[in-house]
Design a protein around this motif. Structure first.
Motif, short mmCIF file in Angstrom:
data_model
loop_
_atom_site.label_atom_id
_atom_site.label_comp_id
_atom_site.label_asym_id
_atom_site.label_seq_id
_atom_site.Cartn_x
_atom_site.Cartn_y
_atom_site.Cartn_z
N ALA A 194 0.83 -1.21 0.00
CA ALA A 194 0.00 0.00 0.00
C ALA A 194 0.86 1.26 0.00
O ALA A 194 0.45 2.29 -0.51
CB ALA A 194 -0.92 0.00 1.21
N HIS A 195 2.05 1.16 0.59
CA HIS A 195 2.92 2.33 0.68
C HIS A 195 4.16 2.19 -0.20
O HIS A 195 5.08 3.00 -0.11
CB HIS A 195 3.29 2.59 2.13
N GLN A 196 4.17 1.15 -1.02
CA GLN A 196 5.27 0.91 -1.97
C GLN A 196 6.63 0.93 -1.28
O GLN A 196 7.62 1.45 -1.82
CB GLN A 196 5.22 1.93 -3.12
N LYS A 197 6.64 0.38 -0.07
CA LYS A 197 7.91 0.39 0.67
C LYS A 197 8.19 -0.99 1.25
O LYS A 197 7.32 -1.87 1.27
CB LYS A 197 7.88 1.44 1.77
N ASN B 267 9.23 2.21 -3.81
CA ASN B 267 9.59 3.62 -3.69
C ASN B 267 10.55 3.88 -2.53
O ASN B 267 11.25 4.88 -2.51
CB ASN B 267 8.33 4.47 -3.49
N LYS B 268 10.54 2.97 -1.55
CA LYS B 268 11.39 3.18 -0.36
C LYS B 268 11.79 1.84 0.23
O LYS B 268 10.97 0.93 0.33
CB LYS B 268 10.61 3.98 0.69
N ARG C 86 17.22 4.50 5.48
CA ARG C 86 16.33 4.35 4.33
C ARG C 86 17.04 4.76 3.05
O ARG C 86 18.07 5.45 3.08
CB ARG C 86 15.10 5.23 4.49
N THR D 262 15.22 6.10 -0.72
CA THR D 262 14.05 6.21 -1.59
C THR D 262 14.51 5.91 -3.01
O THR D 262 15.71 5.92 -3.31
CB THR D 262 13.43 7.62 -1.55
#
Lengths: 184, 185
Positions: free
Chosen positions: B90-93, B128-129, B173, B175
């Motif tokens: 859902a958060h592309q992470k 994305n992350k 992290r 990105t």
């Protein structure tokens, strides 16, 4: 604890959410300006959502995992918002979350309420850490934390995908030691 | 069922964890020097723990929620550690976690494995992350992240309580944009 605690601040009484608060909860929560700032406040906000929130508050209190306080104006006890402590007991910590009805923004109510909740969390529940998060596009919420001496410990870039955009989460904390130091 | 990917680095091969790896997993995980660095590995560590773990990672793979890779030296089949990526679609992470068997520490293997997993996550999974956490008193693990250009974004003080102590956890992290910038140099 068998009776829900009541906390007093100069202008507010913090206590149990009551069934009679439901109309005001619905009126204030049904507002995208509030929902945008929170992780999951349903929109439109219906009576069933308020019932479900009350249920979570009552159940959380019964099993000592969540303390959700009504923020009521001292004179009238009128509901203006909510603030909750969500416990992770095994780690002796809790996350605070809150929202205030839009007519009551920018009056320092959340700052006042958070002060009482921190005191309750550290002194009554004997927690070791209390933390809170806000989205970077809502700095007013961050000021509530800063005003209470909380310390920024995380800036989580692109942490959530919300309304078609990535949002950052900022996290503030206070440990018991830091809290005690502030009281001196 | 999709095929499990195989990743290659200069010295390592990363692939699916097999039932045949269980004895090596138990042998290497049953080590307080490993468990004290990790939140999810108990000590003592026995075959039941390994079966439970294998079950969880296979389920996650089937649900496309994660990939746990075994690490072996290229040209040798022995299991020397693992690195996994758990996805929040859902958060592309995603969150990466890993441990290396003690005899193989200090050789830069995990830095190499992390580079391959970051590439896989950004270029194949289109995340994305990607983030990873490390206990504050395990700087060697932090180096794995720093050497891969990851950026420290959090220092969660007293975040967990384990074995009578509060643990501080650092989070790093990268990105997608930061990853691209690193690779366009």
């Amino acid at each position: 604890m068998t009776t829900f605690p009541t906390l007093q601040t100069p202008r507010l009484t913090l206590g149990q959410l009551e069934v009679s608060d439901i109309p005001r909860i619905m009126k204030y929560a049904d507002n995208p300006n509030i929902a945008n700032n929170l992780r999951n406040l349903p929109q439109p906000y219906r009576e069933k959502d308020a019932i479900s929130w009350l249920h979570m508050a009552r159940q959380g209190f019964d099993n000592e995992t969540v303390y959700i306080f009504k923020l009521g104006l001292k004179e009238t006890n009128e509901f203006i918002g909510g603030m909750g402590l969500h416990l992770k007991k095994e780690h002796h910590k809790a996350e605070v979350g809150y929202w205030i009805g839009e007519p009551f923004w920018n009056k320092g109510y959340a700052t006042e309420a958070l002060r009482a909740i921190l005191k309750f969390g550290f002194e009554e529940l004997e927690l070791n850490k209390i933390y809170a998060m806000y989205y970077d596009f809502n700095p007013a919420s961050g000021r509530v934390m800063e005003n209470n001496g909380m310390i920024k410990e995380a800036e989580l870039v692109d942490d959530e995908f919300k309304h078609g955009k990535f949002a950052a989460h900022i996290q503030y904390r206070l440990t018991k030691r830091e809290y005690e130091h502030l009281q001196k | 069922m999709p095929e499990f990917p195989t990743l290659h680095t200069p010295r390592l091969t990363l692939g699916q964890i097999e039932v045949g790896d269980i004895p090596a997993i138990v042998k290497y995980a049953n080590n307080p020097n490993i468990s004290k660095m990790l939140r999810s590995v108990p000590y003592p560590y026995d075959e039941d723990n390994a079966i439970g773990w294998l079950n969880r990672i296979r389920t996650k793979f089937e649900q496309k929620k994660g990939y746990a890779f075994r690490i072996s030296l290229t040209n040798e089949d022995g299991y020397i550690g693992n690195i996994g990526i758990g996805i929040k679609e859902a958060h592309q992470k995603a969150m990466v976690g890993y441990w290396l068997a003690e005899p193989f520490w200090g050789k830069g293997y995990m830095t190499e494995a992390m580079a391959a997993v970051l590439k896989f996550g950004f270029e194949e999974l289109h995340l994305n992350k990607i983030c990873a956490t490390v206990l504050a008193d395990n700087p060697a693990s932090g180096k794995v992240m720093i050497k891969n250009g990851m950026i420290k974004e959090a220092e969660f003080v007293d975040d967990e309580f384990k074995d009578g102590k509060f643990l501080t956890i650092m989070q790093y992290r990268l990105t997608k944009d930061e990853y691209k910038a690193l690779n366009n140099k």
